[in-house]
Design a protein around this motif. Structure first.
Motif, short mmCIF file in Angstrom:
data_model
loop_
_atom_site.label_atom_id
_atom_site.label_comp_id
_atom_site.label_asym_id
_atom_site.label_seq_id
_atom_site.Cartn_x
_atom_site.Cartn_y
_atom_site.Cartn_z
N VAL A 123 0.85 -1.19 0.00
CA VAL A 123 0.00 0.00 0.00
C VAL A 123 0.89 1.24 0.00
CG1 VAL A 123 -1.95 -1.13 1.14
CG2 VAL A 123 -0.18 -0.02 2.54
N SER A 124 0.27 2.38 -0.28
CA SER A 124 1.01 3.64 -0.30
C SER A 124 0.13 4.73 0.26
CB SER A 124 1.43 3.96 -1.74
OG SER A 124 2.11 5.19 -1.80
N ASN A 125 0.73 5.62 1.03
CA ASN A 125 0.01 6.76 1.64
C ASN A 125 -1.09 6.28 2.59
OD1 ASN A 125 1.35 8.97 0.09
ND2 ASN A 125 0.41 7.91 -1.64
N TYR A 172 9.39 7.82 -0.16
CA TYR A 172 9.43 8.57 -1.42
C TYR A 172 9.78 10.03 -1.17
CZ TYR A 172 4.40 10.20 -1.15
OH TYR A 172 3.19 10.76 -0.82
N SER A 173 10.24 10.68 -2.24
CA SER A 173 10.72 12.08 -2.18
C SER A 173 11.76 12.27 -1.07
CB SER A 173 9.54 13.05 -1.97
OG SER A 173 8.57 12.88 -2.96
N PRO A 174 12.81 11.41 -1.03
CA PRO A 174 13.80 11.53 0.06
C PRO A 174 14.56 12.85 0.02
CG PRO A 174 14.62 10.07 -1.66
CD PRO A 174 13.17 10.35 -1.99
N LEU A 175 14.51 13.54 -1.13
CA LEU A 175 15.19 14.85 -1.23
C LEU A 175 14.18 15.98 -1.10
CD1 LEU A 175 17.41 13.90 -4.33
CD2 LEU A 175 17.93 13.62 -1.90
N ALA A 176 12.95 15.63 -0.74
CA ALA A 176 11.84 16.60 -0.72
C ALA A 176 11.80 17.36 -2.04
CB ALA A 176 11.98 17.55 0.48
N LYS A 216 14.22 10.06 -7.17
CA LYS A 216 14.10 10.16 -8.63
C LYS A 216 15.30 10.94 -9.15
CE LYS A 216 12.83 12.66 -12.44
NZ LYS A 216 13.12 14.06 -12.82
N ALA A 217 15.94 10.44 -10.20
CA ALA A 217 17.04 11.15 -10.83
C ALA A 217 17.03 10.79 -12.31
CB ALA A 217 18.37 10.78 -10.19
N SER A 218 17.47 11.72 -13.14
CA SER A 218 17.48 11.40 -14.57
C SER A 218 18.88 11.36 -15.17
CB SER A 218 16.59 12.36 -15.35
OG SER A 218 16.21 13.47 -14.61
N LEU A 251 5.03 17.43 0.63
CA LEU A 251 4.86 17.76 -0.80
C LEU A 251 3.57 17.20 -1.37
CD1 LEU A 251 8.45 16.92 -2.12
CD2 LEU A 251 7.57 19.13 -1.39
N PHE A 252 3.15 16.04 -0.85
CA PHE A 252 1.98 15.34 -1.43
C PHE A 252 0.92 15.07 -0.36
CE2 PHE A 252 5.69 14.38 -4.01
CZ PHE A 252 5.23 14.67 -5.28
N PRO A 253 0.26 16.14 0.13
CA PRO A 253 -0.79 15.91 1.13
C PRO A 253 -1.97 15.21 0.51
CG PRO A 253 -0.71 18.23 0.53
CD PRO A 253 0.40 17.56 -0.21
N1 LIG Z 1 3.51 6.95 -3.65
C1 LIG Z 1 3.33 8.23 -3.90
O1 LIG Z 1 2.24 8.78 -3.70
C2 LIG Z 1 4.47 9.05 -4.45
C3 LIG Z 1 4.37 10.45 -4.49
C4 LIG Z 1 5.47 11.16 -4.97
C5 LIG Z 1 6.62 10.49 -5.39
N2 LIG Z 1 6.66 9.12 -5.36
C6 LIG Z 1 7.85 8.37 -5.84
O2 LIG Z 1 9.02 8.88 -5.27
C7 LIG Z 1 9.95 9.24 -6.30
C8 LIG Z 1 10.84 10.37 -5.85
O3 LIG Z 1 10.13 11.50 -5.40
P1 LIG Z 1 10.23 12.93 -6.10
O4 LIG Z 1 10.44 12.76 -7.56
O5 LIG Z 1 9.05 13.69 -5.63
O6 LIG Z 1 11.44 13.69 -5.39
P2 LIG Z 1 12.94 13.43 -4.92
O7 LIG Z 1 13.44 12.10 -5.28
O8 LIG Z 1 12.98 13.86 -3.50
O9 LIG Z 1 13.72 14.55 -5.77
C9 LIG Z 1 13.85 14.48 -7.14
C10 LIG Z 1 14.52 15.77 -7.63
O10 LIG Z 1 15.85 15.88 -7.11
C11 LIG Z 1 16.78 15.94 -8.20
N3 LIG Z 1 17.95 15.13 -7.82
C12 LIG Z 1 18.00 13.78 -7.72
N4 LIG Z 1 19.22 13.38 -7.30
C13 LIG Z 1 19.96 14.50 -7.15
C14 LIG Z 1 21.31 14.71 -6.74
N5 LIG Z 1 22.13 13.70 -6.40
N6 LIG Z 1 21.75 16.01 -6.68
C15 LIG Z 1 20.93 17.03 -7.02
N7 LIG Z 1 19.65 16.87 -7.42
C16 LIG Z 1 19.16 15.62 -7.47
C17 LIG Z 1 16.08 15.38 -9.41
O11 LIG Z 1 16.61 15.99 -10.56
P3 LIG Z 1 17.01 15.17 -11.91
O12 LIG Z 1 15.79 14.42 -12.34
O13 LIG Z 1 17.43 16.25 -12.83
O14 LIG Z 1 18.13 14.23 -11.58
C18 LIG Z 1 14.63 15.81 -9.14
O15 LIG Z 1 14.43 17.17 -9.52
C19 LIG Z 1 9.04 9.54 -7.48
O16 LIG Z 1 9.72 9.48 -8.70
C20 LIG Z 1 8.01 8.45 -7.34
O17 LIG Z 1 8.48 7.22 -7.88
C21 LIG Z 1 5.61 8.40 -4.88
#
Ligand SMILES: NC(=O)c1ccc[n+]([C@@H]2O[C@H](COP(=O)([O-])OP(=O)(O)OC[C@H]3O[C@@H](n4cnc5c(N)ncnc54)[C@H](OP(=O)(O)O)[C@@H]3O)[C@@H](O)[C@H]2O)c1
Length: 254
Positions: A123-125, A172-176, A216-218, A251-253
């Motif tokens: 499950v999630s959230n 998720y969103s470990p970097l906010a 998430k990173a690209s 980020l995702f309330p």
């Molecule tokens: N279950 C849910 O409801 C839910 C909700 C939200 C997210 N998620 C999951 O969680 C994942 C991650 O969350 P998120 O995308 O919100 O945020 P995040 O992982 O906290 O941050 C991603 C951002 O940080 C940048 N970044 C990544 N690595 C970096 C590094 N080493 N140095 C500098 N910048 C860096 C990425 O840029 P670049 O892309 O340019 O590398 C992107 O802009 C999502 O992709 C999704 O799979 C799940």
């Protein structure tokens, strides 16, 4: 279930080569969802990579419009078709909303599991109460709860619940989403370890028992840096200092 500490969050990734690059860099857990509208991109990247399918934990999530009991099986099948696979390893309820009904949805998920369309259910959230209600309606273990978790949104109660009930928290969103980079406490700890704020944030998330994460990173640079963050050992006082940050950035309330 055994998930690697750092997997790949794919929300916003629309190029299969980023997936293949991540696999080449060493990622073995790919997290997608119906609502990201990129399951076919993730499937294509996985198919293009020389890394064998069976070495990868592939996760997707049923969106709220696939959660009515009669929609669960066709919704799951549609995801498998887009991913180009016979089964996923982890199938999540994305949010307990929309067609979600604790009894009917969980029974339908049990059936999808019995059919072999997914190896595991999750499950999630979900709050602890929602997790318990879902589990009490499902004979298959709910192996994970994927939640927002980072230094600016610390969910101590949920982590405690996960430890007590022995399921994995997928953070998720470990970097906010990048918000952690400007936090003075995180910058100071990064300077102390000659590391980046991203690495400090990931290392803090991973310092918790039962927690794995999916930044998430690209770019290859970010992909490799986030994987390497597993090696960063924070000192107990660093962890305490981050624990003490009291900004609440969700980020995702709901
Ligand atoms: N279950 C849910 O409801 C839910 C909700 C939200 C997210 N998620 C999951 O969680 C994942 C991650 O969350 P998120 O995308 O919100 O945020 P995040 O992982 O906290 O941050 C991603 C951002 O940080 C940048 N970044 C990544 N690595 C970096 C590094 N080493 N140095 C500098 N910048 C860096 C990425 O840029 P670049 O892309 O340019 O590398 C992107 O802009 C999502 O992709 C999704 O799979 C799940």
């Amino acid at each position: 279930m055994d998930l690697p500490p750092v997997g790949l969050g794919t929300m916003g990734i629309d190029d299969p080569s980023a997936i293949a690059t991540a696999l080449d860099a060493g990622y073995r857990h790919l997290d997608t969802a119906q609502i990201y509208e990129n399951e076919s991109v993730v499937g294509e990247g996985l198919a293009d990579s020389p890394v064998p399918r069976e070495d990868v934990t592939l996760a997707t999530k049923l969106w709220v419009d696939s959660l009515a009991p009669e929609d669960v099986e066709p919704g799951t099948q549609a995801s498998l078709d887009r991913l180009g696979v016979d089964r996923v390893d982890l199938l999540y309820v994305h949010r307990p909303r929309g067609g979600y009904d604790p009894e009917g949805t969980m029974a339908a998920l049990e059936a999808v599991h019995a059919e072999g369309l997914t190896e595991h259910l999750a499950v999630s959230n979900f709050t602890p109460e929602q997790y318990e209600r879902a589990q009490s309606n499902c004979d298959v273990a709910l192996v994970a709860n994927q939640i927002e978790f980072h230094p600016l949104f610390q969910q101590a109660d949920l982590l405690e619940h996960a430890r007590a009930h022995e399921y994995t928290v997928v953070a998720y969103s470990p970097l906010a989403g990048g918000e952690v980079f400007d936090v003075p406490e995180i910058q100071a700890i990064a300077d102390k370890h000659d590391a980046s704020p991203a690495a400090v944030s990931i290392a803090w998330v991973l310092s918790h028992e039962n927690v794995v994460t999916i930044p998430k990173a690209s770019s290859r640079e970010h992909l490799e840096a986030n994987l390497a963050a597993r090696e960063l050992q924070l000192d107990p006082e660093d962890i305490e200092r981050i624990d003490g940050i009291e900004r609440e950035v969700e980020l995702f309330p709901e």
